[in-house]
Enzyme design. Structure first.
Site, PDB file in Angstrom:
ATOM      1  N   SER A  81      17.718 -21.820  -0.741  1.00  0.00           N
ATOM      2  CA  SER A  81      19.170 -21.782  -0.562  1.00  0.00           C
ATOM      3  C   SER A  81      19.745 -22.938   0.243  1.00  0.00           C
ATOM      4  O   SER A  81      20.923 -23.234   0.119  1.00  0.00           O
ATOM      5  CB  SER A  81      19.565 -20.458   0.075  1.00  0.00           C
ATOM      6  OG  SER A  81      18.874 -20.278   1.289  1.00  0.00           O
ATOM      7  N   HIS A 113      19.309 -16.701  -5.487  1.00  0.00           N
ATOM      8  CA  HIS A 113      20.230 -17.795  -5.830  1.00  0.00           C
ATOM      9  C   HIS A 113      20.030 -18.303  -7.262  1.00  0.00           C
ATOM     10  O   HIS A 113      20.668 -19.278  -7.662  1.00  0.00           O
ATOM     11  CB  HIS A 113      20.073 -18.959  -4.845  1.00  0.00           C
ATOM     12  CG  HIS A 113      20.725 -18.713  -3.520  1.00  0.00           C
ATOM     13  ND1 HIS A 113      22.059 -18.974  -3.288  1.00  0.00           N
ATOM     14  CD2 HIS A 113      20.230 -18.203  -2.372  1.00  0.00           C
ATOM     15  CE1 HIS A 113      22.352 -18.652  -2.037  1.00  0.00           C
ATOM     16  NE2 HIS A 113      21.263 -18.176  -1.452  1.00  0.00           N
ATOM     17  N   LYS A 141      25.457 -12.325  -4.663  1.00  0.00           N
ATOM     18  CA  LYS A 141      25.774 -13.752  -4.760  1.00  0.00           C
ATOM     19  C   LYS A 141      26.527 -13.995  -6.065  1.00  0.00           C
ATOM     20  O   LYS A 141      27.710 -13.714  -6.131  1.00  0.00           O
ATOM     21  CB  LYS A 141      24.504 -14.565  -4.593  1.00  0.00           C
ATOM     22  CG  LYS A 141      24.086 -14.466  -3.117  1.00  0.00           C
ATOM     23  CD  LYS A 141      22.826 -15.108  -2.725  1.00  0.00           C
ATOM     24  CE  LYS A 141      22.671 -14.926  -1.214  1.00  0.00           C
ATOM     25  NZ  LYS A 141      21.289 -14.776  -0.791  1.00  0.00           N
TER      26      LYS A 141
HETATM   27  C1  LIG Z   1      20.781 -13.943   0.274  1.00  0.00           C
HETATM   28  C2  LIG Z   1      19.363 -13.673   0.050  1.00  0.00           C
HETATM   29  C3  LIG Z   1      18.850 -12.376   0.252  1.00  0.00           C
HETATM   30  C4  LIG Z   1      19.697 -11.261   0.795  1.00  0.00           C
HETATM   31  O1  LIG Z   1      20.507 -10.672  -0.168  1.00  0.00           O
HETATM   32  P1  LIG Z   1      21.591  -9.604   0.302  1.00  0.00           P
HETATM   33  O2  LIG Z   1      21.952  -8.894  -0.938  1.00  0.00           O
HETATM   34  O3  LIG Z   1      22.730 -10.371   0.873  1.00  0.00           O
HETATM   35  O4  LIG Z   1      20.939  -8.729   1.310  1.00  0.00           O
HETATM   36  C5  LIG Z   1      17.519 -12.166  -0.025  1.00  0.00           C
HETATM   37  N1  LIG Z   1      16.724 -13.158  -0.462  1.00  0.00           N
HETATM   38  C6  LIG Z   1      17.167 -14.406  -0.651  1.00  0.00           C
HETATM   39  C7  LIG Z   1      16.243 -15.472  -1.147  1.00  0.00           C
HETATM   40  C8  LIG Z   1      18.512 -14.719  -0.400  1.00  0.00           C
HETATM   41  O5  LIG Z   1      18.962 -15.959  -0.580  1.00  0.00           O
END
Ligand SMILES: *Cc1c(COP(=O)(O)O)cnc(C)c1O
Length: 392
Positions: A180, A208, A239
């Site tokens: 990310s 992502h 996301k």
């Molecule tokens: C954002 C993210 C998460 C967390 O997801 P949420 O639904 O916001 O808890 C988990 N793993 C990765 C790789 C992320 O980028």
């Protein structure tokens, strides 16, 4: 000296180190533009890749679900919290991902807490990329398995570590799909090949990649054509899908085992009807059209090209995550502050989230951005970049 003096000291330390985060508050729905501190600013830092966070179709689905099912399930999934909506979502996720089965949980973070400690015990070994997301790290911390951290995307090193640990019967390799902070991809085909040589399982966190990579945004496994060769995919609906919730997709027996024993499923209440219905609507929209995905990539390509033409260093990204590399933390903070004054909301990211000396502005492109929005942002980056001596 009060009981909480240690907290005051910790907060002071953060301030002294320049790490104290002043969190901005959004006073509108999350779209291309948001209202922050009473001002309308161009939003270039949310993960709302497809513009779904305030999409009318998702909002309507959420309203309808509240009318029919109310606002909360009032129980954990395994006692009385499983509603027909949850089952429908799980079927749709499995079909969308091309997986045998799927389980939905409350968040992406919970997918890792659910899966890793359930599958891995103290006799087993886990291989994890050094830049994996904090939720993977926390999931790994909940196991008693042996932990092996491999250098970022380093397949040769991973192969050596697999060789060193080949006597251990149960092995799991875990990686982010898209990293990310830099927007680079895990070398998943090579990871899968190495795993197959050593009979290891592979789990990818596609938080992502979902809605971004692959046909209609089906994610990194689809992108690389690795269906059936990656054991477990987990991801988030928070996301690209613009809502909230996590899922784990994979072989039916693993999903069934999670349903029986995963702790976030058993001990934390089910996702709300509004969230689940909005997630279902997001998958329906994406199944029908890949238009938002194509728009996202076109926006990413355009913005990156313009910034490179201006002389900015946009790193090694392979996705619409666009890091604008600035180096020192204070420069990144100043840059972000100046952008905000000019009407562009793009946060600075510095140590400890990224290594020292690699501070940046991380720009998150979205299908919600119009051509005018992108040109506005480019103009402001150019102006602030010249003022701060980043470009000439
Ligand atoms: C954002 C993210 C998460 C967390 O997801 P949420 O639904 O916001 O808890 C988990 N793993 C990765 C790789 C992320 O980028």
């Amino acid at each position: 000296m009060g009981k909480y003096a240690f907290v005051d000291a910790a907060l002071q330390e953060l301030r002294d180190q320049g790490l104290y985060n002043t969190i901005r508050t959004i006073e509108s729905s999350v779209g291309a533009w948001v209202v922050v501190d009473g001002r309308r600013v161009l939003n270039m830092c949310s993960n709302n890749y497809l513009g779904f966070a305030n999409d009318e179709r998702l909002c309507t689905a959420a309203h309808d679900a509240i009318n029919e099912y109310g606002v909360g399930p009032g129980a954990v999934r395994s006692i009385a919290g499983t509603m027909s909506l949850h089952i429908e979502l799980e079927k749709k996720i499995a079909a969308f991902k091309g997986a045998e089965a799927a389980l939905s949980v409350q968040s992406g973070l919970n997918t890792n807490l659910a899966t890793i400690p359930l599958l891995m015990g103290k006799e087993d070994v886990l291989f994890t990329d050094e830049l994996n997301h904090a939720s993977i790290i926390d999931g790994v911390r909940l196991t008693k398995a042996k932990r092996v951290i491999f250098p970022h995307r380093d397949i040769a090193a991973l192969a050596d570590l697999l060789e060193e640990n080949k006597e251990i019967e149960k092995k799991l390799i875990i990686t982010d799909g898209v990293f990310s902070m830099d927007g680079d991809l895990a070398p998943l085909p090579e990871i899968v090949e190495a795993a197959e040589r050593y009979d290891a399982m592979v789990m990818v966190d596609d938080a992502h990649g979902e809605g971004v990579l692959g046909s209609h945004g089906r994610g990194i496994v689809d992108h690389f054509g690795l269906h059936g060769r990656v054991d477990i995919e987990c991801g988030t609906m928070s996301k690209a899908f613009g809502v909230m919730g996590g899922y784990i997709a994979g072989p039916a027996p693993i999903v069934e085992y999670l349903r029986q024993r995963a702790r976030p499923f058993l001990f934390s209440s089910a996702a709300t009807p509004a969230d689940v219905a909005a997630c279902i609507a997001a998958i329906d929209v994406l199944t029908e059209t890949d238009e938002p995905v194509r728009k996202l990539w076109a926006n990413g390509d355009y913005f990156t090209q313009k910034l490179e033409e201006l002389g900015f260093d946009t790193g090694e990204s392979e996705t619409p995550i666009t890091p604008v590399m600035l180096g020192e933390a204070h420069l990144a903070w100043d840059f972000s502050k100046r952008l905000f004054e000019e009407g562009v909301f793009a946060t600075a990211i510095a140590f400890p989230t990224v290594p020292k000396g690699k501070a940046r502005i991380r720009v998150m492109l979205s299908a919600a951005h119009s051509q005018e929005d992108l040109d506005f942002a480019v103009e402001k980056f150019a102006m602030v970049g010249r003022q701060l001596g980043v470009i000439s």
